[in-house]
Every structure is written in C-alpha cells, then in structure tokens.
Design a protein around this motif. Structure first.
Motif, PDB file in Angstrom:
ATOM      1  N   ALA A   1       0.817  -1.215   0.000  1.00 29.05           N
ATOM      2  CA  ALA A   1       0.000   0.000   0.000  1.00 29.05           C
ATOM      3  C   ALA A   1       0.853   1.268   0.000  1.00 29.05           C
ATOM      4  CB  ALA A   1      -0.917  -0.001   1.219  1.00 29.05           C
ATOM      5  N   ASP A   2       1.957   1.255   0.787  1.00 28.14           N
ATOM      6  CA  ASP A   2       2.734   2.488   0.992  1.00 28.14           C
ATOM      7  C   ASP A   2       4.084   2.493   0.283  1.00 28.14           C
ATOM      8  OD1 ASP A   2       0.669   3.292   2.620  1.00 28.14           O
ATOM      9  OD2 ASP A   2       1.690   2.790   4.485  1.00 28.14           O
ATOM     10  N   ASP A   3       4.558   1.336  -0.159  1.00 28.56           N
ATOM     11  CA  ASP A   3       5.873   1.208  -0.779  1.00 28.56           C
ATOM     12  C   ASP A   3       6.972   1.887   0.054  1.00 28.56           C
ATOM     13  OD1 ASP A   3       7.703   0.347  -2.696  1.00 28.56           O
ATOM     14  OD2 ASP A   3       7.512   2.156  -3.901  1.00 28.56           O
ATOM     15  N   PRO A   4       7.102   1.509   1.341  1.00 26.85           N
ATOM     16  CA  PRO A   4       8.104   2.149   2.204  1.00 26.85           C
ATOM     17  C   PRO A   4       9.516   1.700   1.860  1.00 26.85           C
ATOM     18  CG  PRO A   4       7.108   0.328   3.361  1.00 26.85           C
ATOM     19  CD  PRO A   4       6.362   0.451   2.054  1.00 26.85           C
ATOM     20  N   ALA A   5      10.490   2.593   2.091  1.00 27.82           N
ATOM     21  CA  ALA A   5      11.895   2.247   1.850  1.00 27.82           C
ATOM     22  C   ALA A   5      12.483   1.468   3.016  1.00 27.82           C
ATOM     23  CB  ALA A   5      12.711   3.517   1.611  1.00 27.82           C
ATOM     24  N   LEU A   6      11.890   1.605   4.213  1.00 21.27           N
ATOM     25  CA  LEU A   6      12.352   0.945   5.433  1.00 21.27           C
ATOM     26  C   LEU A   6      13.797   1.318   5.788  1.00 21.27           C
ATOM     27  CD1 LEU A   6      10.747  -2.627   5.151  1.00 21.27           C
ATOM     28  CD2 LEU A   6       9.787  -0.488   6.042  1.00 21.27           C
ATOM     29  N   THR A   7      14.180   2.527   5.448  1.00 21.64           N
ATOM     30  CA  THR A   7      15.496   3.037   5.800  1.00 21.64           C
ATOM     31  C   THR A   7      15.362   4.045   6.941  1.00 21.64           C
ATOM     32  OG1 THR A   7      15.245   4.696   4.059  1.00 21.64           O
ATOM     33  CG2 THR A   7      16.547   2.729   3.532  1.00 21.64           C
ATOM     34  N   ALA A   8      16.485   4.352   7.570  1.00 21.25           N
ATOM     35  CA  ALA A   8      16.562   5.395   8.590  1.00 21.25           C
ATOM     36  C   ALA A   8      17.212   6.607   7.939  1.00 21.25           C
ATOM     37  CB  ALA A   8      17.377   4.922   9.778  1.00 21.25           C
ATOM     38  N   ARG A   9      16.482   7.734   7.900  1.00 14.33           N
ATOM     39  CA  ARG A   9      16.952   8.885   7.132  1.00 14.33           C
ATOM     40  C   ARG A   9      17.017  10.152   7.980  1.00 14.33           C
ATOM     41  NH1 ARG A   9      13.035   6.331   4.287  1.00 14.33           N
ATOM     42  NH2 ARG A   9      11.489   7.984   4.563  1.00 14.33           N
ATOM     43  N   ALA A  10      17.944  11.023   7.619  1.00 10.24           N
ATOM     44  CA  ALA A  10      18.041  12.348   8.221  1.00 10.24           C
ATOM     45  C   ALA A  10      16.962  13.239   7.623  1.00 10.24           C
ATOM     46  CB  ALA A  10      19.426  12.931   7.977  1.00 10.24           C
ATOM     47  N   GLU A  11      16.800  14.433   8.189  1.00 16.35           N
ATOM     48  CA  GLU A  11      15.743  15.327   7.715  1.00 16.35           C
ATOM     49  C   GLU A  11      15.948  15.754   6.266  1.00 16.35           C
ATOM     50  OE1 GLU A  11      14.440  18.443  10.333  1.00 16.35           O
ATOM     51  OE2 GLU A  11      15.124  17.340  12.094  1.00 16.35           O
ATOM     52  N   ASP A  12      17.209  15.726   5.796  1.00 15.00           N
ATOM     53  CA  ASP A  12      17.464  16.094   4.399  1.00 15.00           C
ATOM     54  C   ASP A  12      17.294  14.921   3.436  1.00 15.00           C
ATOM     55  OD1 ASP A  12      19.669  14.532   4.916  1.00 15.00           O
ATOM     56  OD2 ASP A  12      21.152  16.105   4.555  1.00 15.00           O
ATOM     57  N   GLY A  13      16.866  13.765   3.970  1.00 20.60           N
ATOM     58  CA  GLY A  13      16.635  12.590   3.139  1.00 20.60           C
ATOM     59  C   GLY A  13      17.818  11.667   3.003  1.00 20.60           C
ATOM     60  N   SER A  14      18.983  12.059   3.489  1.00 19.47           N
ATOM     61  CA  SER A  14      20.172  11.199   3.401  1.00 19.47           C
ATOM     62  C   SER A  14      20.075  10.060   4.405  1.00 19.47           C
ATOM     63  CB  SER A  14      21.442  12.016   3.653  1.00 19.47           C
ATOM     64  OG  SER A  14      21.427  12.557   4.964  1.00 19.47           O
ATOM     65  N   LEU A  15      20.754   8.977   4.089  1.00 18.13           N
ATOM     66  CA  LEU A  15      20.712   7.812   4.964  1.00 18.13           C
ATOM     67  C   LEU A  15      21.559   8.042   6.211  1.00 18.13           C
ATOM     68  CD1 LEU A  15      21.051   4.833   2.432  1.00 18.13           C
ATOM     69  CD2 LEU A  15      18.965   5.825   3.410  1.00 18.13           C
ATOM     70  N   LEU A  16      21.020   7.652   7.354  1.00 14.59           N
ATOM     71  CA  LEU A  16      21.779   7.705   8.601  1.00 14.59           C
ATOM     72  C   LEU A  16      22.835   6.596   8.592  1.00 14.59           C
ATOM     73  CD1 LEU A  16      18.863   8.420  11.093  1.00 14.59           C
ATOM     74  CD2 LEU A  16      20.608  10.015  10.292  1.00 14.59           C
ATOM     75  N   PRO A  17      23.903   6.735   9.390  1.00 15.55           N
ATOM     76  CA  PRO A  17      25.011   5.768   9.329  1.00 15.55           C
ATOM     77  C   PRO A  17      24.604   4.319   9.578  1.00 15.55           C
ATOM     78  CG  PRO A  17      25.678   7.723  10.529  1.00 15.55           C
ATOM     79  CD  PRO A  17      24.214   7.866  10.280  1.00 15.55           C
ATOM     80  N   HIS A  18      23.682   4.098  10.535  1.00 15.51           N
ATOM     81  CA  HIS A  18      23.251   2.721  10.812  1.00 15.51           C
ATOM     82  C   HIS A  18      21.883   2.481  10.203  1.00 15.51           C
ATOM     83  CE1 HIS A  18      22.713  -1.119  12.823  1.00 15.51           C
ATOM     84  NE2 HIS A  18      21.510  -0.714  13.173  1.00 15.51           N
ATOM     85  N   GLN A  19      21.738   1.388   9.469  1.00 17.57           N
ATOM     86  CA  GLN A  19      20.475   1.027   8.833  1.00 17.57           C
ATOM     87  C   GLN A  19      19.953  -0.294   9.380  1.00 17.57           C
ATOM     88  OE1 GLN A  19      18.626   2.843   6.593  1.00 17.57           O
ATOM     89  NE2 GLN A  19      20.108   4.470   7.073  1.00 17.57           N
ATOM     90  N   PRO A  20      18.645  -0.351   9.716  1.00 10.48           N
ATOM     91  CA  PRO A  20      18.068  -1.606  10.182  1.00 10.48           C
ATOM     92  C   PRO A  20      17.837  -2.576   9.022  1.00 10.48           C
ATOM     93  CG  PRO A  20      16.363   0.044   9.974  1.00 10.48           C
ATOM     94  CD  PRO A  20      17.662   0.743   9.660  1.00 10.48           C
ATOM     95  N   MET A  21      17.944  -3.840   9.312  1.00  7.58           N
ATOM     96  CA  MET A  21      17.647  -4.869   8.311  1.00  7.58           C
ATOM     97  C   MET A  21      16.167  -4.804   7.930  1.00  7.58           C
ATOM     98  SD  MET A  21      17.701  -9.004   8.932  1.00  7.58           S
ATOM     99  CE  MET A  21      19.411  -9.000   9.468  1.00  7.58           C
TER     100      MET A  21
END
Length: 341
Positions: free
Chosen positions: A202-222
C-alpha cells in the motif's frame, strides 16, 4: 558497605564507555579501575566478539601490581566462564583488585557466578549500582538472554480518535515532521525493521533510517517483511542498503531466526494487523504510539482485533514517558507488570 559517590560517578563513566562498543551477540560493557582514594587509574570497554572484555581491557593499561588494592567498577557482573576469552572474575583476582562494584547481574547460565567467585577469593563485591541505567542500555541484550528472542518495539501513528488512515487508505502524513524525524532516529537504533506485506504494497516504504534532508543515517536496520504475497521487483525496499528478508510463517520462528542472525532489537512499524499479531502473541516489549491532534473517523483502526472480549482481558500498559513532538504526542509504554492497575 554501599557504593561511594566516586563509585557512582565511575559507574556513569563506565556506562558511557560501554556505549562505544558495538551492539550484537555480546553485551556492551564498560569498566573503570579506581585507586584506593577514588582516582581513575584505567578504563576500558568491550569492542566486540573475540576482543578482551571490558575489565581485561582496563587492566591492560596498568603495569603488573598497579591494580593491587584497587576497585573495579563494571557495568555487568564479571563473567565466570571461558569462551573466546578467559573469566574476567579470575583476571580481577589475579590483578589484586580488592573490591568490585557492578550494575546488574549476568543472566547467562554459563557466564554468571562471577560475584560468588570474587567473594570466595576475598574480594568485596557491591552490586546493583546505577542498575536502572544499565538495564536501559542492555534491555535488548537482556531480552535475548531471558526470552531467546529479540527485544520488540511496536510503533504506530494514529489520529486522536485512534485511526491509522482515512477510509480510502491514505495515511501519509498523519503526524508532523518532528514525529517523523523521531521515528527515523529510533529506526537507526534498531537492528531490524518489520512491516507486513499489506503495508509494503500500500505504501511502498523504503524501510530506511533517514536524516531530515533525506540522506541515509550511518546505521540502517535490516528490512523485514511478514507475509506470503510477493514483493514487487520495483519496490522501494529493494533499494535498501541491506537485502530484504521475508517470512511467511510463525512469528516466533521469524524472531528466532532474526536472533540467530544477530538481531537484538526489532522495530515493528506496520500495519495494524501486524502490530496486533505481536500484541496477541505477547511479543511486544515496548510501545511507541505517535498521536496527532486530528480526527479521521471511519473503520481504519490503528490496531486490529486483539481477541479481547471483556474489559478484564484488556492488555494493561505502564506509561513510561509522554513527549511533545511539534503538535504531536509520543506515548512510550510497556506491558504492565503484575499488580499494576
């Protein structure tokens, strides 16, 4: 004898050191060696599986004999078994440490017993110093030790009247930017993030952890998906830095497999059916409920049926914190213990 102010200060410092170590199969542990007058002689922390434990890492900074008559302040009861490294209790005894102060007991069947070994050798032992802070640091590791599964946080966002979406299924965005930023910060603290195939489709989530500017945070959950329906080849989750893991069966089996993959902290994000399945199974250790000051109405509830037929069967929670995030509220809660009404 109770812990001294210097020992409390040293324990807080040891907890800070422990946080430098990686989360994983082994606990995060810090250690401080204090002189007889309370001065810091050495400090260390556990840097990962196969490396020296915190006590041994701290002792390594001292010349032979320099620890004689000292106090070791450790965030976890010194271990009493031989694995990839030797028993820390024995290392402290051999170094001439005369007193050991620690925060929480080691729950392991093989590794516990260090305090008893120290006392048998004539070392004074004081336990449960700054224990609440140590439990907060090691909650996921302690859950794995006690229950054989990862620590599970169930999160959802809802309107003030308990809806997760409008009648047409749209749900982006119920909450505001501050709440969404908080979610991403907490995602980055997790080892895995779980959604059902319904939410994914339904939502097509990326399931990533992101900063407010959209960049990926250093640690990503599986990224983990529950359900039998196929994930489309073009789904955003396939662009996640880590490969997608999908389970179609029993929740207990999925959590056991995640544990075996080294996952200690799971973040369950959706949707209402998946969240309810964790609650029904008694598998939720923490709840994060983001409440927006909006009214939606309709049948799109934030949580599906829990099997509660009478008020006496209601799942009671203890509220640990309430935070204001912009216009929204975050309620942090956990299953209530016996006797809480």
């Amino acid at each position: 004898m109770t812990a001294t102010p210097a020992e409390h200060d040293a324990m807080r410092r040891a907890l800070d050191l422990a946080r430098r170590g990686p989360r994983g199969v082994n606990p995060q542990v810090g250690a401080i060696i204090l002189s007889a007058d309370g001065e810091i002689l050495a400090e260390g922390w556990h840097r990962g599986a196969g490396t020296p434990h915190a006590e041994v890492a701290a002792l390594a900074h001292l010349a032979p004999g320099d620890a004689q008559g000292s106090t070791a302040v450790v965030t976890l009861e010194p271990c009493n078994h031989t694995g990839r490294t030797g028993p820390c209790a024995e290392a402290l005894i051999a170094a001439g440490v005369s007193r050991v102060v620690y925060a929480i007991d080691d729950p392991g069947d093989a590794s516990s017993g260090g305090a008893a070994r120290l006392r048998a050798a004539g070392v004074a032992v004081e336990s449960h110093v700054e224990a609440d802070a140590a439990h907060a640091l090691l909650d996921s590791w302690l859950t794995v030790q006690a229950l054989g599964r990862p620590h599970v946080t169930v999160k959802w966002a809802q309107s003030l009247d308990g809806r997760a979406a409008a009648s047409d299924g749209t749900s982006q965005w119920i909450t505001g930017p501050a709440a969404r930023a908080d979610v991403h910060r907490r995602r980055a603290e997790a080892d895995a993030i779980i959604v059902g195939t319904g939410t994914l489709l339904a939502d097509d989530p990326a399931l990533t952890a992101r900063a407010e500017d959209g960049s990926l945070l250093p640690h990503q959950p599986m990224p983990v998906v529950l359900g039998e329906r196929a994930v489309p080849a073009g789904a955003a989750v396939h662009r996640h830095p880590l490969p997608l893991v999908q389970y179609a069966g029993d929740l207990d089996e999925a959590l056991a497999d995640l544990r075996d993959r080294g996952v200690h902290r799971v973040f369950v994000e959706g949707g209402p059916a998946v969240a309810a399945s964790f609650v029904r199974g008694g598998l939720a250790d923490e709840f994060l409920v983001y409440v927006a000051p909006v009214l939606i109405g309709g049948e799109m509830l934030a949580l599906r049926d829990l099997g509660v037929t009478t008020i006496g069967e209601a799942r009671r929670l203890s509220v640990h914190a309430v935070e204001k995030l912009g216009d929204d509220l975050l309620i942090v809660a956990a299953p209530a213990t016996e006797g809480v009404s």
